[in-house]
Design an enzyme around this catalytic site. Sequence first.
Site, PDB file in Angstrom:
ATOM      1  N   HIS A   1      41.250  41.826  30.935  1.00 22.50           N
ATOM      2  CA  HIS A   1      41.129  42.592  32.176  1.00 22.50           C
ATOM      3  C   HIS A   1      40.967  44.086  31.888  1.00 22.50           C
ATOM      4  CE1 HIS A   1      42.202  39.512  35.247  1.00 22.50           C
ATOM      5  NE2 HIS A   1      42.766  38.926  34.198  1.00 22.50           N
TER       6      HIS A   1
ATOM      7  N   GLY B   1      41.617  27.963  36.540  1.00 16.07           N
ATOM      8  CA  GLY B   1      41.067  26.633  36.311  1.00 16.07           C
ATOM      9  C   GLY B   1      40.414  26.455  34.954  1.00 16.07           C
TER      10      GLY B   1
ATOM     11  N   GLU C   1      40.197  46.343  34.002  1.00 15.14           N
ATOM     12  CA  GLU C   1      40.434  47.184  35.191  1.00 15.14           C
ATOM     13  C   GLU C   1      41.807  47.849  35.172  1.00 15.14           C
ATOM     14  OE1 GLU C   1      42.714  43.734  35.884  1.00 15.14           O
ATOM     15  OE2 GLU C   1      40.595  43.820  35.362  1.00 15.14           O
TER      16      GLU C   1
ATOM     17  N   SER D   1      43.989  34.466  39.402  1.00 18.39           N
ATOM     18  CA  SER D   1      43.885  33.646  38.193  1.00 18.39           C
ATOM     19  C   SER D   1      45.155  32.837  37.940  1.00 18.39           C
ATOM     20  CB  SER D   1      43.584  34.525  36.979  1.00 18.39           C
ATOM     21  OG  SER D   1      42.344  35.177  37.100  1.00 18.39           O
TER      22      SER D   1
ATOM     23  N   GLN E   1      34.167  32.902  29.760  1.00 20.07           N
ATOM     24  CA  GLN E   1      34.047  31.483  29.456  1.00 20.07           C
ATOM     25  C   GLN E   1      32.756  30.908  30.052  1.00 20.07           C
ATOM     26  OE1 GLN E   1      37.759  30.181  31.136  1.00 20.07           O
ATOM     27  NE2 GLN E   1      38.939  31.446  29.697  1.00 20.07           N
TER      28      GLN E   1
ATOM     29  N   CYS F   1      37.087  37.528  31.609  1.00 18.55           N
ATOM     30  CA  CYS F   1      38.018  36.396  31.702  1.00 18.55           C
ATOM     31  C   CYS F   1      37.277  35.079  31.943  1.00 18.55           C
ATOM     32  CB  CYS F   1      39.073  36.689  32.764  1.00 18.55           C
ATOM     33  SG  CYS F   1      39.997  38.179  32.403  1.00 18.55           S
TER      34      CYS F   1
ATOM     35  N   GLY G   1      39.199  34.273  37.040  1.00 18.48           N
ATOM     36  CA  GLY G   1      39.520  33.208  37.985  1.00 18.48           C
ATOM     37  C   GLY G   1      40.329  32.111  37.323  1.00 18.48           C
TER      38      GLY G   1
END
Length: 384
Positions: free
Chosen positions: A353, A237, A355, A54, A267, A263, A235
Amino acid sequence: MTTSTRGARVPAVLVLEDGRIFRGRAYGAVGETFGEAVFSTGMTGYQETLTDPSYHRQVVVMTAPHVGNTGVNDEDPESARIWVSGYVVRDPARVSSNWRAKRSLDEELAAQGVVGISGIDTRALTRHLRESGAMRVGIFSGNALPDEGTMLAEVRQAPEMKGADLSAEVATKETYVVPAIGTKKFTVAAVDLGIKGMTPHRMAERGIEVHVLPATATVEDVYAVKPDGVFFSNGPGDPATADHPVSVMRAVLERKTPLFGICFGNQILGRALGFGTYKLKYGHRGINQPVQDRTTGKVEVTAHNHGFAVDAPLDKVSDTPFGRAEVSHVCLNDQVVEGLQLLDQPAFSVQYHPEAAAGPHDAAYLFDRFTSLMNTAQMEAERA
């Protein structure tokens, strides 16, 4: 072109697109690099930060003053390489000390060609980014540095993060499988938009066989693995460019397959439901962000890395093409949307996140929530 700075005191310059300049020493590789200047507030976990896809095309400023103390090991990376385009620290460790360390952080940065800078006032830089917003930046190092005007011109020619379509650049090119640990209970198709290695592992711990698919995967590719659930990863962008993942997610929602996104995946769900997205002034990055789960009232300390957010109403249930939706999680620092859930079918997402690599474990229950949705759907299918 880059070279190593190990053992040297090579001059380096950081140039922001608004003209502000910081001078220090090269850290990692010598050369030049460009990206979006962002800051991370985590006091540890730098290895996971560096290898998080990311962070592609971002120059990360560490707000913690001492970085590199525990060196680099071969167990903690979240992907096969460092993804940050540049690295900024105040006081790099002179000696790394940890029983798992294999090499120093500056050695690793140099080996992977990552240009960094040290010895600057990262507090002043962070305050500047908070006040002026994330912006393009360049790091230049070496004994023959360009003049300030040339460096600034080069920074201003670099691409902006707004409008950047980057997920396919960091995602896997081929599908791979992470087997379930212990008895297999479910199969999940995970669309890789920049997935971290710990994420499918957390699902595998819960008896899930994870098929990790490229960002370009089609709806047919997703359902070819006969999934009990579908996952959309984090990810890099601008989510406004992610038309293909949005169309795939809408097809998943039409089939009412249990769905979980994190994340970037949050979106994508926002867009699939008809909400807009927007760029935050300076984003959330670090492992100490307070979020409230509005479905339970509990507050979690969570790991974040996002510069964009979903524009959804906080104070009402919204009607969407896939039923009613509501904001399930909210950031307590600034009231940014941190999660969405559908009320009429099994789909939800969060903007952080869960995880816990390398963040707190407060949000681990979200994987259990996903498992519960798949279990319910499976039982309903059996009754039908």
